[in-house]
Design a protein around this motif. Structure first.
Motif, PDB file in Angstrom:
ATOM      1  N   GLY A 275      36.383  22.243  25.923  1.00  0.00           N
ATOM      2  CA  GLY A 275      35.410  22.887  26.801  1.00  0.00           C
ATOM      3  C   GLY A 275      35.523  22.446  28.238  1.00  0.00           C
ATOM      4  O   GLY A 275      34.920  23.059  29.126  1.00  0.00           O
ATOM      5  N   GLY A 276      36.277  21.374  28.495  1.00  0.00           N
ATOM      6  CA  GLY A 276      36.531  20.959  29.870  1.00  0.00           C
ATOM      7  C   GLY A 276      37.541  21.893  30.524  1.00  0.00           C
ATOM      8  O   GLY A 276      38.143  22.747  29.865  1.00  0.00           O
ATOM      9  N   ALA A 277      37.728  21.727  31.822  1.00  0.00           N
ATOM     10  CA  ALA A 277      38.588  22.667  32.537  1.00  0.00           C
ATOM     11  C   ALA A 277      39.266  22.015  33.722  1.00  0.00           C
ATOM     12  O   ALA A 277      38.807  20.984  34.240  1.00  0.00           O
ATOM     13  CB  ALA A 277      37.780  23.876  32.995  1.00  0.00           C
ATOM     14  N   LEU A 278      40.345  22.633  34.146  1.00  0.00           N
ATOM     15  CA  LEU A 278      41.006  22.307  35.408  1.00  0.00           C
ATOM     16  C   LEU A 278      40.643  23.383  36.420  1.00  0.00           C
ATOM     17  O   LEU A 278      40.724  24.585  36.099  1.00  0.00           O
ATOM     18  CB  LEU A 278      42.526  22.281  35.246  1.00  0.00           C
ATOM     19  CG  LEU A 278      43.193  21.004  34.728  1.00  0.00           C
ATOM     20  CD1 LEU A 278      42.731  20.684  33.310  1.00  0.00           C
ATOM     21  CD2 LEU A 278      44.710  21.167  34.764  1.00  0.00           C
ATOM     22  N   ALA A 279      40.194  22.976  37.597  1.00  0.00           N
ATOM     23  CA  ALA A 279      40.030  23.912  38.709  1.00  0.00           C
ATOM     24  C   ALA A 279      41.383  24.018  39.393  1.00  0.00           C
ATOM     25  O   ALA A 279      41.882  23.041  39.950  1.00  0.00           O
ATOM     26  CB  ALA A 279      38.968  23.411  39.681  1.00  0.00           C
ATOM     27  N   ILE A 280      41.994  25.191  39.313  1.00  0.00           N
ATOM     28  CA  ILE A 280      43.359  25.378  39.796  1.00  0.00           C
ATOM     29  C   ILE A 280      43.313  25.920  41.222  1.00  0.00           C
ATOM     30  O   ILE A 280      42.862  27.045  41.458  1.00  0.00           O
ATOM     31  CB  ILE A 280      44.142  26.320  38.866  1.00  0.00           C
ATOM     32  CG1 ILE A 280      44.176  25.727  37.453  1.00  0.00           C
ATOM     33  CG2 ILE A 280      45.556  26.549  39.400  1.00  0.00           C
ATOM     34  CD1 ILE A 280      44.783  26.652  36.407  1.00  0.00           C
ATOM     35  N   HIS A 281      43.762  25.121  42.166  1.00  0.00           N
ATOM     36  CA  HIS A 281      43.694  25.492  43.578  1.00  0.00           C
ATOM     37  C   HIS A 281      44.915  26.266  44.044  1.00  0.00           C
ATOM     38  O   HIS A 281      44.855  26.956  45.067  1.00  0.00           O
ATOM     39  CB  HIS A 281      43.508  24.238  44.429  1.00  0.00           C
ATOM     40  CG  HIS A 281      42.300  23.443  44.052  1.00  0.00           C
ATOM     41  ND1 HIS A 281      41.029  23.953  44.107  1.00  0.00           N
ATOM     42  CD2 HIS A 281      42.162  22.177  43.571  1.00  0.00           C
ATOM     43  CE1 HIS A 281      40.156  23.032  43.703  1.00  0.00           C
ATOM     44  NE2 HIS A 281      40.827  21.954  43.361  1.00  0.00           N
ATOM     45  N   SER A 282      46.009  26.139  43.322  1.00  0.00           N
ATOM     46  CA  SER A 282      47.209  26.912  43.651  1.00  0.00           C
ATOM     47  C   SER A 282      47.967  27.197  42.359  1.00  0.00           C
ATOM     48  O   SER A 282      48.348  26.276  41.648  1.00  0.00           O
ATOM     49  CB  SER A 282      48.100  26.152  44.632  1.00  0.00           C
ATOM     50  OG  SER A 282      49.270  26.889  44.932  1.00  0.00           O
ATOM     51  N   LEU A 283      48.164  28.493  42.079  1.00  0.00           N
ATOM     52  CA  LEU A 283      48.848  28.920  40.869  1.00  0.00           C
ATOM     53  C   LEU A 283      50.005  29.837  41.253  1.00  0.00           C
ATOM     54  O   LEU A 283      49.870  30.695  42.125  1.00  0.00           O
ATOM     55  CB  LEU A 283      47.879  29.674  39.947  1.00  0.00           C
ATOM     56  CG  LEU A 283      48.418  30.108  38.580  1.00  0.00           C
ATOM     57  CD1 LEU A 283      48.642  28.894  37.680  1.00  0.00           C
ATOM     58  CD2 LEU A 283      47.445  31.089  37.907  1.00  0.00           C
ATOM     59  N   LEU A 284      51.145  29.621  40.617  1.00  0.00           N
ATOM     60  CA  LEU A 284      52.316  30.458  40.856  1.00  0.00           C
ATOM     61  C   LEU A 284      52.534  31.378  39.660  1.00  0.00           C
ATOM     62  O   LEU A 284      52.416  30.945  38.512  1.00  0.00           O
ATOM     63  CB  LEU A 284      53.564  29.604  41.068  1.00  0.00           C
ATOM     64  CG  LEU A 284      53.503  28.547  42.182  1.00  0.00           C
ATOM     65  CD1 LEU A 284      54.812  27.770  42.226  1.00  0.00           C
ATOM     66  CD2 LEU A 284      53.208  29.187  43.528  1.00  0.00           C
ATOM     67  N   ALA A 285      52.846  32.635  39.934  1.00  0.00           N
ATOM     68  CA  ALA A 285      53.205  33.591  38.891  1.00  0.00           C
ATOM     69  C   ALA A 285      54.648  34.006  39.127  1.00  0.00           C
ATOM     70  O   ALA A 285      54.954  34.611  40.163  1.00  0.00           O
ATOM     71  CB  ALA A 285      52.275  34.800  38.926  1.00  0.00           C
ATOM     72  N   ASP A 286      55.518  33.637  38.186  1.00  0.00           N
ATOM     73  CA  ASP A 286      56.948  33.900  38.355  1.00  0.00           C
ATOM     74  C   ASP A 286      57.458  33.397  39.704  1.00  0.00           C
ATOM     75  O   ASP A 286      58.258  34.039  40.379  1.00  0.00           O
ATOM     76  CB  ASP A 286      57.253  35.392  38.195  1.00  0.00           C
ATOM     77  CG  ASP A 286      56.963  35.894  36.781  1.00  0.00           C
ATOM     78  OD1 ASP A 286      57.052  35.072  35.835  1.00  0.00           O
ATOM     79  OD2 ASP A 286      56.638  37.082  36.625  1.00  0.00           O
ATOM     80  N   GLY A 287      56.957  32.215  40.105  1.00  0.00           N
ATOM     81  CA  GLY A 287      57.441  31.550  41.306  1.00  0.00           C
ATOM     82  C   GLY A 287      56.731  31.908  42.589  1.00  0.00           C
ATOM     83  O   GLY A 287      57.000  31.298  43.629  1.00  0.00           O
ATOM     84  N   LEU A 288      55.792  32.858  42.562  1.00  0.00           N
ATOM     85  CA  LEU A 288      55.091  33.284  43.772  1.00  0.00           C
ATOM     86  C   LEU A 288      53.596  32.998  43.657  1.00  0.00           C
ATOM     87  O   LEU A 288      53.014  33.120  42.568  1.00  0.00           O
ATOM     88  CB  LEU A 288      55.307  34.779  44.024  1.00  0.00           C
ATOM     89  CG  LEU A 288      56.761  35.214  44.245  1.00  0.00           C
ATOM     90  CD1 LEU A 288      56.843  36.736  44.343  1.00  0.00           C
ATOM     91  CD2 LEU A 288      57.337  34.565  45.494  1.00  0.00           C
ATOM     92  N   PRO A 289      52.925  32.629  44.777  1.00  0.00           N
ATOM     93  CA  PRO A 289      51.485  32.368  44.722  1.00  0.00           C
ATOM     94  C   PRO A 289      50.719  33.602  44.255  1.00  0.00           C
ATOM     95  O   PRO A 289      51.053  34.737  44.615  1.00  0.00           O
ATOM     96  CB  PRO A 289      51.135  32.025  46.182  1.00  0.00           C
ATOM     97  CG  PRO A 289      52.435  31.606  46.803  1.00  0.00           C
ATOM     98  CD  PRO A 289      53.488  32.414  46.123  1.00  0.00           C
ATOM     99  N   ILE A 290      49.684  33.377  43.466  1.00  0.00           N
ATOM    100  CA  ILE A 290      48.866  34.477  42.976  1.00  0.00           C
ATOM    101  C   ILE A 290      47.401  34.165  43.257  1.00  0.00           C
ATOM    102  O   ILE A 290      46.960  33.017  43.095  1.00  0.00           O
ATOM    103  CB  ILE A 290      49.109  34.732  41.468  1.00  0.00           C
ATOM    104  CG1 ILE A 290      48.352  35.975  41.005  1.00  0.00           C
ATOM    105  CG2 ILE A 290      48.754  33.518  40.633  1.00  0.00           C
ATOM    106  CD1 ILE A 290      48.733  36.410  39.586  1.00  0.00           C
ATOM    107  N   SER A 291      46.637  35.158  43.688  1.00  0.00           N
ATOM    108  CA  SER A 291      45.221  34.972  44.001  1.00  0.00           C
ATOM    109  C   SER A 291      44.389  35.132  42.733  1.00  0.00           C
ATOM    110  O   SER A 291      44.862  35.619  41.701  1.00  0.00           O
ATOM    111  CB  SER A 291      44.773  36.005  45.034  1.00  0.00           C
ATOM    112  OG  SER A 291      44.785  37.310  44.472  1.00  0.00           O
ATOM    113  N   ALA A 292      43.120  34.735  42.842  1.00  0.00           N
ATOM    114  CA  ALA A 292      42.210  34.877  41.707  1.00  0.00           C
ATOM    115  C   ALA A 292      42.047  36.350  41.336  1.00  0.00           C
ATOM    116  O   ALA A 292      42.027  36.702  40.144  1.00  0.00           O
ATOM    117  CB  ALA A 292      40.868  34.243  42.030  1.00  0.00           C
ATOM    118  N   ALA A 293      41.954  37.221  42.347  1.00  0.00           N
ATOM    119  CA  ALA A 293      41.791  38.657  42.075  1.00  0.00           C
ATOM    120  C   ALA A 293      43.017  39.220  41.360  1.00  0.00           C
ATOM    121  O   ALA A 293      42.899  40.008  40.409  1.00  0.00           O
ATOM    122  CB  ALA A 293      41.538  39.410  43.375  1.00  0.00           C
TER     123      ALA A 293
END
Length: 304
Positions: A275-293
């Motif tokens: 039930g705990g979580a990581l707040a992810i401040h920067s996530l890459l999708a296939d090597g490129l930054p991806i926004s929350a939206a």
């Protein structure tokens, strides 16, 4: 005046550069350096032993491996009083270790985290300190008597890359402080108790795959252990690879959400089995930054 002691040095990586500099500053006659060819990808954050040798006029060679009769002959011809290994990537065979007393710099507080990638393993296991250890070399890796060691803290949010910077400084300090005694033949020896700690193997990028069923603290330690410039902790969803670039443990639980990536109040989270979580401040999708939206749209499309 006592003659300079001669050394053959096996060295690579930042630790190799810093410890080689210590030997040169400490008056050691470095007759030969054995290193690896520089890698363009690794030198993004590795210092170059070859470059240092060229600057200082120190002879160097880059054999493919250490188990070579020609290499042994070259080392014997250098007539070293001492042999050092500073993050050289190959084990030295008994035939080389028999030429002169040999010492290795290891990136942990031996006997803890013997073997490969000790800093990454220490962070992965949630250790609160590590360090650098100079020890006698034997055929068995990281098993010889301890000569000197220096501890450094691992803070709760340190990544392995940050800890490695501390270990590099600790290695330099360890060698600098013990070198006069080592050259004088009066350095102490402490038993390396192999009943403590354990051996660990090398790590591969696939070892960064996240198991979201694990507790948040464990997933966070994995992220810290492999965060860039290492390949990063990752999860695959519908053929896309998501890599965590920066994250922190989230202060509040998110028990109502299933384990995995989630978007909450325009923030990206990694929800874990407890039930705990990581707040992810920067996530890459296939090597490129991806926004929350963008992530929310991707997850919706995939039915997550």
């Amino acid at each position: 005046m006592q003659a300079k002691q001669r050394a053959v040095v096996f060295a690579y990586h930042n630790v190799g550069v810093r410890c080689l500099k210590v030997l040169l500053a400490g008056g050691v006659d470095v007759a030969l350096v054995v290193t690896h060819q520089d890698s363009t990808s690794e030198n993004i954050w590795f210092e170059s032993v070859i470059s240092l040798c060229q600057t200082e006029g120190v002879p160097f060679i880059t054999p493919e491996h250490a188990r070579d009769d020609e290499l042994r002959a070259q080392i014997a011809a250098a007539k070293p009083d001492l042999i050092f290994s500073f993050y050289y990537r190959h084990m030295l065979p008994e035939s080389i270790l028999a030429i002169a007393p040999a010492y290795n710099m290891h990136g942990s507080l031996l006997p803890q985290f013997r073997g490969r990638a000790p800093v990454n393993w220490a962070v992965l296991h949630g250790a609160t300190e590590t360090g650098a250890t100079l020890h006698e070399m034997t055929v068995k890796p990281d098993a010889g008597a301890i000569v000197a060691q220096t501890a450094v803290p691992i803070l709760p949010d340190d990544t392995a890359h940050e800890v490695f910077g501390k270990v590099t400084v600790a290695a330099e300090q360890t060698l600098w402080n013990i070198l006069p005694s080592l050259l004088a033949g009066s350095a102490p020896r402490t038993l390396n108790d192999l009943s403590q700690g354990g051996y660990f193997g090398g790590r591969k990028p696939e070892d960064g795959r996240i198991d979201w069923s694990q507790p948040a603290a464990q997933v966070y330690n994995l992220h810290r252990a492999v965060a860039p410039p290492y390949p990063g902790a990752f999860t695959d969803i519908n053929g896309r690879r998501y890599v965590i670039e920066r994250a922190r443990l989230y202060k509040d639980p998110l028990p109502s959400l299933p384990p995995g990536l989630a978007v909450v109040d325009n923030g990206i989270f990694g929800v874990c089995g407890d039930g705990g979580a990581l707040a992810i401040h920067s996530l890459l999708a296939d090597g490129l930054p991806i926004s929350a939206a963008e992530l929310k749209a991707n997850l919706s499309a995939s039915g997550e």
